[in-house]
Design an enzyme around this catalytic site. Structure first.
Site, PDB file in Angstrom:
ATOM      1  N   ARG A 517       0.773  -1.097  -0.001  1.00  0.00           N
ATOM      2  CA  ARG A 517       0.084  -0.021   0.085  1.00  0.00           C
ATOM      3  C   ARG A 517       0.933   1.141  -0.006  1.00  0.00           C
ATOM      4  O   ARG A 517       1.831   1.104   0.580  1.00  0.00           O
ATOM      5  CB  ARG A 517      -0.913  -0.172   1.127  1.00  0.00           C
ATOM      6  CG  ARG A 517      -2.081   0.862   1.277  1.00  0.00           C
ATOM      7  CD  ARG A 517      -2.544   0.861   2.742  1.00  0.00           C
ATOM      8  NE  ARG A 517      -3.133  -0.446   3.118  1.00  0.00           N
ATOM      9  CZ  ARG A 517      -4.356  -0.785   3.111  1.00  0.00           C
ATOM     10  NH1 ARG A 517      -5.154   0.184   2.807  1.00  0.00           N
ATOM     11  NH2 ARG A 517      -4.850  -2.150   3.392  1.00  0.00           N
ATOM     12  N   SER A 581       7.896  -4.856   6.728  1.00  0.00           N
ATOM     13  CA  SER A 581       7.424  -5.742   7.724  1.00  0.00           C
ATOM     14  C   SER A 581       8.538  -6.827   7.801  1.00  0.00           C
ATOM     15  O   SER A 581       7.906  -8.113   7.756  1.00  0.00           O
ATOM     16  CB  SER A 581       6.133  -6.185   7.522  1.00  0.00           C
ATOM     17  OG  SER A 581       5.297  -4.834   7.490  1.00  0.00           O
ATOM     18  N   ASP A 635       6.265  -3.159  10.818  1.00  0.00           N
ATOM     19  CA  ASP A 635       4.771  -3.057  10.842  1.00  0.00           C
ATOM     20  C   ASP A 635       4.322  -2.959  12.222  1.00  0.00           C
ATOM     21  O   ASP A 635       3.529  -2.334  12.670  1.00  0.00           O
ATOM     22  CB  ASP A 635       3.867  -4.023  10.018  1.00  0.00           C
ATOM     23  CG  ASP A 635       4.557  -5.557  10.252  1.00  0.00           C
ATOM     24  OD1 ASP A 635       5.424  -5.616  11.282  1.00  0.00           O
ATOM     25  OD2 ASP A 635       3.628  -6.467   9.769  1.00  0.00           O
TER      26      ASP A 635
END
Ligand code: G6P
Ligand code: G6P
Ligand code: BGC
Ligand code: BGC
Length: 913
Positions: A517, A581, A635
């Site tokens: 994203r 992440s 994350d």
């Protein structure tokens, strides 16, 4: 004169003999009983005749007897015989004869047996509660097998609607309802402990299982106790109202109901009718009323009254005691030979020698008939099994329990003789169940649970795992121990959660979860701080994830270019926060060396490199825009910061999604790898790697090992592979394959789809566990795999899913528990109040995961008040917060305090003073 006396005696004798003759069954009559029973057995099994059959032949969903490999620790309830019992059963090493049991007997007062259903089940749960306290096991959520010795219409191993009460029970609002549900509801009402009810079991079935554990030839269970009943292993193809033709299933005959269609009226006496009329269930259980402990004493009492009325006993005097219903207990029938005098005295009867002889005869006749009737019924059952198997001769063992069988001096001999006479082609052995049916219920639970028992943890085990993880954290933080530590405890250079003063216009990249994203985050500060976000999801095709590193970063740079183009900011050089992440070693915020890929990623040439440099290089190569990557955050850190924005107490961030991980605020003085002792820094634990050095071997199962072998990173992230979303569906699939291979599911059908990796996803697990439509979902999903599931299969699969996801929540509770206790110790406070920010698809989408996790954490760390805060906007927002802080840091001098935040802090201070 002499002849007159002799005549009177002779006529009295004749009257007595006539009365008792009605109880003596001729061989022909017994043959008839056997034949009629046989007809009823068949009628009960057939679809058409089942509704009107007197012998109901209820399916039990027990497909096989134990094979000796079962193990685990189980709780059992045993309700419906003379005693109500709660037990814990430990089956040790998967060998026969290795069962240990502890139990306690509880009273069920008459007013509860015949009160309301709710009262009855509340009472049961109260007894369980007492037992768990007594055993010190309140916090261990054990699987439970429920021996419930009444006829139940079962639609699964853990589902049984009570058909009707029998014996001495008559609680209202139970008949027609699922007994397991009622027990669950009562447990919920008490809200004190949790149990996993795995099986509901008739006492005959429990007895068969108990005995089969010792003797594999045991395929019949007989109860001759308060009630009377038999179960046996029937061929599936003969059980018409249950789907499937393969293999066997144990059928609970409920033969106590035999006679309901008037087919044994010829052998019923007026005493049987009287007893029936005065019972709690007139007209029902006619065979049981002629054969079982609850009624035999009563038959005898009525005969004695009758004979006394006719002047044949006790000089014609009936005492008040003898008029009392139930006063002549069945145990008297067993004791009559030795204790006749004291029994008659107890009844207030003044007896002569002759009286004693007559009373013994009456008892003998009644109990003899009972044993013969059971024998005739048993002969029908063994002959049926023999014919089922197309054998001339059958050798079989019957497991038996019940006070009548155990205590009466002749019952068992007469029973066995009758079977021998009526079923000459069967060699039938009888073995006594020494431990009651509770053990059998536990064994049934164990058969079902065979592959799953290793996935259930007691709180004791969870606390142990918590302690292990606590040690791993310390190893990771220590200078000397860090190099070899598996849990890396990576410093993140994030020193505080948002303080409300951040502002600016940022871009966030968010790579590594289920979506890639890109976001634009605008934080403004008119009256109060507001955040505006716009985002777009970009594809990351498999070939890019697994290709070369430069291709991966070219792709990221291209998507970023596209995003800036759409936002019309290509000419601006906005600060960028990069949520990445994966485990990275930082020396500062904007330098992050990838230690190892995890989850699905495996792009070459990236491990050991600084991802900021790689991305900058890819952006430069394009030359169509400029970028300023100011911070790389994990994350977990992004999540903690996002949640910290709303709740200042947030000091832990966890992800339970494709992967799993946690970060938390650690005291700088404990972080050997970073200079300085003042304040705190966020540590990215990388707990996914917990167990990579073998610390979790004792709790890993064969399925975990198989998952690991088939993964892109074998030997790594072993904890993550037991808990996170990327692996959960696959774990379920592997268990189902194994169970199907064993014939425990899908009638042994295994399809190519079921054998295909990835065919069951974690989102399927979530769907299957939904409380309302879960079973329908299971059917849909399994049908897509081509296995044609029965309703039972669906229930079993739901059970497997629950065990796997429950294990995940439990394990996370343990590791999170370790972090919480560490925070508590750091703060040196008796009670920790804190907030945990959480994100991740598994946590968010699974219908019960969150609740289970929260509950277990609160149990494991009772000295804490934990708020779980779901990150509503992903970690991108958090990354922007970190970036805001970083950009202030850079554009200002001296570091750490920007003009803006300096004034903000000053203002606050002024406001206070
Ligand atoms: C076993 C079971 C009981 C069962 C009983 C029958 O021991 O554990 O639950 O109902 O046998 O015997 P009883 O004589 O007590 O009815
Ligand atoms: C957040 C983040 C993701 C992160 C994810 C974990 O929403 O923004 O980047 O990795 O949670 O969840 P997932 O289930 O997508 O792995
Ligand atoms: C019940 C059976 C039970 C038997 C022995 C009967 O009254 O209907 O389910 O097995 O008693 O306890
Ligand atoms: C990674 C972590 C990440 C977690 C959750 C793991 O595989 O190693 O860095 O936080 O997944 O996305």
């Amino acid at each position: 004169m002499v002849t007159a006396v002799a005549q009177r005696l002779a006529s009295q004798r004749k009257e007595i003999d006539d009365t008792l003759a009605a109880f003596a069954l001729s061989p022909t009559q017994l043959q008839e009983v056997k034949a009629k029973m046989r007809v009823e057995l068949e009628r009960g099994l057939k679809k058409d005749s089942h509704p009107t059959a007197s012998v109901k032949m209820l399916p039990t969903y027990v497909y096989r007897t134990p094979d000796g490999t079962e193990r685990g620790k189980y709780l059992a309830l045993d309700l419906g015989g003379t005693n109500f019992r709660v037990l814990v059963v430990k089956i040790r090493t998967g060998m026969r004869n290795s069962v240990r049991m502890y139990n306690k007997i509880y009273a069920i007062p008459l007013e509860i047996m015949q009160g309301t259903g709710e009262e009855l089940f509340d009472h049961i749960v109260q007894c369980i509660s007492d037992f768990l306290d007594y055993m010190g096991m309140k916090n261990t959520r054990l699987p439970l097998g429920f021996t419930f010795s009444f006829p139940c219409n079962q639609t699964g191993i853990d589902k049984g609607d009570l058909v009707c009460w029998t014996k001495g029970f008559k609680a209202t609002e139970c008949e027609g309802y699922d007994v397991v549900d009622m027990l669950r509801e009562a447990i919920k009402r008490r809200n004190e402990f949790d149990l996993d009810i795995v099986a509901i079991v008739n006492d005959t079935v429990g007895t068969m299982m108990t005995c089969a554990y010792e003797d594999p030839k045991c395929q019949i269970g007989l109860i001759a106790g308060t009630g009377s009943n038999v179960c046996y292993m029937e061929e599936m193809k003969n059980i018409e109202f249950v789907e499937g033709d393969e293999g066997q299933m144990c059928v609970n005959t409920e033969w106590g109901g035999f006679g309901a269609n008037d087919n044994i009226e010829d052998i019923r006496t007026r005493y049987d009718r009287e007893v029936d009329g005065g019972s709690l269930n007139p007209g029902k259980q006619r065979f049981e009323k002629m054969t079982s402990g609850m009624y035999l004493g009563e038959i005898v009492r009525r005969i004695l009254i009758d004979l006394t009325k006719h002047g044949l006993l006790f000089r014609g005097r009936i005492t008040e005691r003898l008029k009392t219903k139930g006063i002549f207990e069945t145990k008297f029938l067993s004791q009559i030979e030795r204790y006749i005098r004291s029994i008659l005295q107890h009844l207030g009867l003044d007896s002569t020698c002759d009286d004693s002889i007559i009373v013994k005869e009456v008892c003998g006749a009644v109990s003899r008939r009972a044993a013969q009737l059971c024998g005739a019924g048993m002969a029908a059952v063994v002959d049926k099994i023999r014919e089922n198997r197309g054998l001339d001769n059958l050798e079989i063992t019957v497991g038996v329990d019940g006070t009548l069988y155990k205590l009466h001096p002749h019952f068992s001999t007469i029973l066995k003789d009758t079977v021998r006479e009526l079923a000459p082609n069967c060699k039938v052995d009888f073995i006594l169940s020494e431990d009651g049916s509770g053990k059998g219920a536990a064994l049934i639970t164990a058969v079902i649970d065979k592959y799953l028992y290793a996935m259930r943890f007691s709180d004791e085990t969870l606390r142990d795992i918590m302690a292990r993880f606590r040690r791993e954290m310390e190893n990771g933080l220590g200078r000397d121990t860090n190099p070899t530590a598996t849990v890396k405890m990576l410093p993140t250079f994030v020193r505080s959660i948002p303080d409300g003063s951040e502002k600016g216009d940022f871009i966030a990249l968010d790579l590594g979860g289920s979506n890639f994203r890109i976001l634009r985050v605008k934080v403004s500060h008119e009256k109060k701080q507001t955040v505006q976000m716009e985002s777009q999801i970009y594809e990351t095709p498999e070939d890019i994830i697994h290709g070369s590193g430069s291709r991966l970063f070219d792709h990221v740079a291209e998507c970023l270019g596209d995003f800036m183009e759409k936002q019309k900011i290509k000419d601006k050089k906005l600060p960028i926060g990069f949520t990445f992440s994966f485990p990275c070693a930082h020396t500062k915020l904007d330098e992050a060396v990838l230690l190892t890929w995890t989850k699905r990623f495996k792009a070459s040439g990236v491990e050991g490199m600084d991802v900021v440099k790689l991305l900058n290089k890819a952006i430069k190569k394009r030359g169509d825009y400029d970028a300023d990557i100011m911070a790389v955050v994990n994350d977990t850190v992004g999540t903690m910061m996002t949640c910290g924005f709303d709740d200042q107490r947030c000091e832990v961030g966890i992800i339970i999604g494709t992967g799993t991980n946690a970060c938390y605020m650690e005291e700088l003085r404990h972080i050997d790898l970073v200079e300085g002792d003042e304040g705190r820094m966020c540590i990215n634990t990388e707990w996914g790697a917990f167990g990579d050095d073998g610390t979790l071997e004792d709790i890993r199962t064969e399925f975990d090992r198989e998952i690991d072998r088939g993964s892109p990173n074998p030997g790594k992230q072993l904890f993550e592979k037991m808990v996170s979303g990327m692996y959960m569906g696959e774990l379920v699939r592997l268990i189902l394959v194994k169970m199907a291979k064993e014939g425990l599911l899908f009638e042994g059908r295994i399809t190519p789809e079921l054998l295909t990796k990835g065919k069951i996803e974690t989102k399927h697990v979530s769907a299957i566990e939904k409380s309302k439509e879960g079973l329908t979902k299971a059917e849909e999903i399994l049908t897509r795999l081509g296995v044609e599931p029965s309703e039972d299969d669906c229930i079993a699969v739901q059970h497997v899913c629950a065990i796997v996801s429950f294990r995940s929540a439990n394990l996370i509770a343990a590791t999170l528990g370790a972090i919480l206790t560490r925070l508590k110790d750091n703060k040196n406070t008796p009670r920790l109040r804190t907030t945990v920010g959480i994100d991740g698809s598994l946590y968010k989408m699974h219908p019960q995961y969150a609740r289970r996790l929260h509950k277990t954490v609160r149990r494991l760390v009772p000295e804490s008040d934990v708020r779980f805060l779901l990150s509503e906007s992903g970690s991108g927002k958090g990354a922007a917060m970190v970036t805001a802080w970083a950009s202030r840091l850079i554009c200002s001098d001296p570091p750490y305090i920007t003009c803006h935040s300096f004034t903000a802090k000053k203002k606050k201070k002024n406001a206070v003073s």
